[in-house]
Design an enzyme around this catalytic site. Structure first.
Site, mmCIF file in Angstrom:
data_model
loop_
_atom_site.group_PDB
_atom_site.id
_atom_site.type_symbol
_atom_site.label_atom_id
_atom_site.label_comp_id
_atom_site.label_asym_id
_atom_site.label_seq_id
_atom_site.Cartn_x
_atom_site.Cartn_y
_atom_site.Cartn_z
ATOM 1 N N HIS A 12 0.854 -1.190 0.000
ATOM 2 C CA HIS A 12 0.000 0.000 0.000
ATOM 3 C C HIS A 12 0.886 1.235 0.000
ATOM 4 O O HIS A 12 2.084 1.148 0.273
ATOM 5 C CB HIS A 12 -0.891 0.018 1.254
ATOM 6 N N ASP A 33 0.869 5.176 1.834
ATOM 7 C CA ASP A 33 0.183 5.875 2.920
ATOM 8 C C ASP A 33 -0.513 7.103 2.328
ATOM 9 O O ASP A 33 -0.025 7.696 1.364
ATOM 10 C CB ASP A 33 1.192 6.308 3.994
ATOM 11 N N HIS A 41 4.747 0.095 -0.267
ATOM 12 C CA HIS A 41 5.525 -0.689 0.695
ATOM 13 C C HIS A 41 4.658 -1.767 1.329
ATOM 14 O O HIS A 41 3.428 -1.707 1.259
ATOM 15 C CB HIS A 41 6.146 0.221 1.765
ATOM 16 N N ARG A 95 7.893 -8.765 15.280
ATOM 17 C CA ARG A 95 8.341 -7.465 14.788
ATOM 18 C C ARG A 95 7.326 -6.418 15.218
ATOM 19 O O ARG A 95 6.125 -6.689 15.258
ATOM 20 C CB ARG A 95 8.457 -7.517 13.262
HETATM 21 C C1 LIG Z 1 -4.889 8.636 9.081
HETATM 22 C C2 LIG Z 1 -4.932 7.397 8.642
HETATM 23 C C3 LIG Z 1 -4.003 6.827 7.638
HETATM 24 C C4 LIG Z 1 -4.371 5.350 7.604
HETATM 25 C C5 LIG Z 1 -5.854 5.425 7.868
HETATM 26 C C6 LIG Z 1 -5.891 6.370 9.075
HETATM 27 O O1 LIG Z 1 -7.186 6.855 9.320
HETATM 28 C C7 LIG Z 1 -5.371 5.665 10.334
HETATM 29 C C8 LIG Z 1 -4.525 4.428 9.994
HETATM 30 C C9 LIG Z 1 -3.662 4.595 8.754
HETATM 31 C C10 LIG Z 1 -3.258 3.250 8.155
HETATM 32 C C11 LIG Z 1 -2.025 2.593 8.830
HETATM 33 C C12 LIG Z 1 -1.725 1.249 8.114
HETATM 34 C C13 LIG Z 1 -1.744 1.366 6.579
HETATM 35 C C14 LIG Z 1 -2.983 2.179 6.117
HETATM 36 C C15 LIG Z 1 -3.109 2.157 4.593
HETATM 37 C C16 LIG Z 1 -4.197 1.646 6.839
HETATM 38 O O2 LIG Z 1 -4.939 0.770 6.473
HETATM 39 O O3 LIG Z 1 -4.354 2.327 8.043
HETATM 40 C C17 LIG Z 1 -2.937 3.570 6.716
HETATM 41 C C18 LIG Z 1 -4.036 4.556 6.330
HETATM 42 C C19 LIG Z 1 -3.599 5.400 5.144
HETATM 43 O O4 LIG Z 1 -2.491 5.969 5.145
HETATM 44 O O5 LIG Z 1 -4.374 5.449 4.192
HETATM 45 O O1 LIG Z 2 5.459 -2.359 9.644
HETATM 46 C C1 LIG Z 2 5.927 -1.736 8.708
HETATM 47 O O2 LIG Z 2 7.116 -1.735 8.445
HETATM 48 C C2 LIG Z 2 5.008 -0.960 7.790
HETATM 49 C C3 LIG Z 2 3.880 -0.304 8.516
HETATM 50 C C4 LIG Z 2 3.095 0.567 7.596
HETATM 51 O O3 LIG Z 2 3.307 0.568 6.412
HETATM 52 C C5 LIG Z 2 2.035 1.436 8.121
HETATM 53 O O4 LIG Z 2 1.717 1.387 9.333
HETATM 54 O O5 LIG Z 2 1.475 2.205 7.301
HETATM 55 FE FE LIG Z 3 2.299 2.224 5.422
#
Ligand SMILES: C=C1C[C@]23C[C@@]1(O)CC[C@H]2[C@@]12CCC[C@@](C)(C(=O)O1)[C@H]2[C@@H]3C(=O)O
Ligand SMILES: O=C(O)CCC(=O)C(=O)O
Ligand SMILES: [Fe+2]
Length: 364
Positions: free
Chosen positions: A222, A224, A279, A289
């Site tokens: 994905h 961010d 990533h 981890r």
């Molecule tokens: C602010 C945010 C980015 C995120 C969605 C969220 O509301 C809170 C969690 C974030 C996260 C972390 C893991 C990867 C990700 C793709 C997910 O599913 O939750 C990211 C979200 C994002 O960056 O789109």
């Molecule tokens: O665990 C990791 O190295 C990646 C975590 C991550 O990509 C995320 O929280 O958005």
């Molecule tokens: Fe991420």
């Protein structure tokens, strides 16, 4: 909670430590993720940038353009704070499943304990647990540790404060390397250019040791949605980034290093010059981890659009203005195709967005 419902939730949130074999629901075929070769970090490695280096700004610019990710050292965040946030996270994930579920993320909520939000786009489950903190951790932490939650809350609050400072500094460097001055060119940076009004979320990720790591996936590929993400990882490797034309590259943990990802909103703001990085996190047979992601974005009312300094007759704006919340909604619907939904114009060089080659989205 009615017992049938709680049974169902526990089945959805297994106690990973009790599993001796990888259940089929966790076994990923290559097809389930983006199918590129993996490279050892010795082939090519993500740049490591010393923030005390006088060339830090140029180095960051180069890393953002070519990798969309870099590691920073000498960033000013103390080792003891990193140790404390790691210890709070480890304590949290070591709680019994029933206790963690007291702070479960509600179906329409953002904060709390649960599976990766992106799980719904994949047919297989991910070998990880997550805890998202937006705003104050108090309420959820009180549910987890009714008698001694304050110390853990203080650690999280202290960490968020330090991350906010570092993120502001990185914003100035990343924008500076694009010829954009925070003070003059970004209104929401504020009078002190410290990006005081910025928003953020903290994501704690835990990847238990896994009996069959080659077939499991910790967190699927994905990007961010952020402007930038600051990721702390413990000493167990697992993070991989996709380098265009090369493949998946390991981001080996560096003592006290922090990984900085370019996010989708920076991709938009830079008009595609700094592409967000795809990533994923892999898992390990014997070692757990932990990673802690500080997801950093603009204040909720601010619309991000390609910066006027980066657009002109030969560089039309490629994306329409969008707030972080609007972008998160788009991401929740279209996942790795969200950037394309925000795009208004095909780049003149004909290239598509880096993360658009994704073939992982499965509907139904
Ligand atoms: C602010 C945010 C980015 C995120 C969605 C969220 O509301 C809170 C969690 C974030 C996260 C972390 C893991 C990867 C990700 C793709 C997910 O599913 O939750 C990211 C979200 C994002 O960056 O789109
Ligand atoms: O665990 C990791 O190295 C990646 C975590 C991550 O990509 C995320 O929280 O958005
Ligand atoms: Fe991420």
């Amino acid at each position: 909670m009615p017992s049938r419902l709680s049974d169902a939730i526990i089945r959805l949130h297994p106690d990973f430590t009790s599993l001796q074999e990888l259940p089929e629901s966790y076994a990923w075929n290559q097809r389930d993720d983006i199918d590129y070769p993996s490279f050892d970090s010795s082939a090519e490695s993500v740049p490591i940038i010393d923030l005390n280096d006088p060339n830090a700004l140029q180095n960051i610019g180069h890393a953002c353009r070519t990798w969309g990710v870099f590691q920073v050292i000498n960033h000013g965040v103390s080792t003891s704070l990193l140790d404390m946030v790691e210890s709070t996270s480890r304590t949290l994930f070591s709680l019994p499943v029933n206790q963690k579920l007291k702070a479960a993320r509600s179906p329409d909520g953002v904060s709390g304990y649960g599976f990766a939000r992106i799980s719904s786009f994949f047919s297989k489950l991910m070998w990880s647990e997550g805890f998202t903190i937006v705003g104050s951790p108090d309420e959820h932490f009180r549910q987890l540790w009714p008698h001694d939650y304050t110390n853990h809350c203080d650690v999280i609050k202290g960490y968020k404060q330090e991350m906010k400072k570092l993120a502001g500094r990185l914003m100035c460097l990343m924008l500076g390397s694009l010829g954009i001055t925070a003070k003059q060119d970004i209104k929401w940076a504020g009078p002190k250019s410290d990006f005081k009004e910025a928003s953020a979320a903290l994501q704690l990720n835990y990847y238990p040791a896994c009996p069959d790591p080659d077939r499991a996936m910790g967190l699927a590929a994905h990007t961010d949605s952020t402007l930038l993400t600051i990721l702390y990882q413990n000493s167990t490797s697992g993070l991989q980034v996709l380098k265009e034309g090369v493949g998946w590259i390991k981001v080996s943990p560096v003592p006290d290093g922090l990984v900085i990802n370019v996010g989708d909103l920076m991709h938009i703001l830079s008009n595609g010059s700094y592409p967000s990085v795809l990533h994923r996190a892999m898992v390990n047979r014997t070692r757990h981890r932990l990673s802690i992601a500080y997801l950093y974005g603009p204040p909720s009312s601010v619309k991000i659009s390609p910066h006027p300094k980066l657009v002109g007759p030969t560089h039309p704006p490629l994306y329409r203005p969008i707030t972080w919340n609007e972008y998160l909604d788009t991401k929740a619907k279209y996942f790795n195709k969200a950037l394309s939904w925000v795009r208004v114009c095909v780049p003149l060089n004909g290239l598509v967005d880096v993360n658009e080659h994704n073939n992982s989205v499965k509907v139904g």
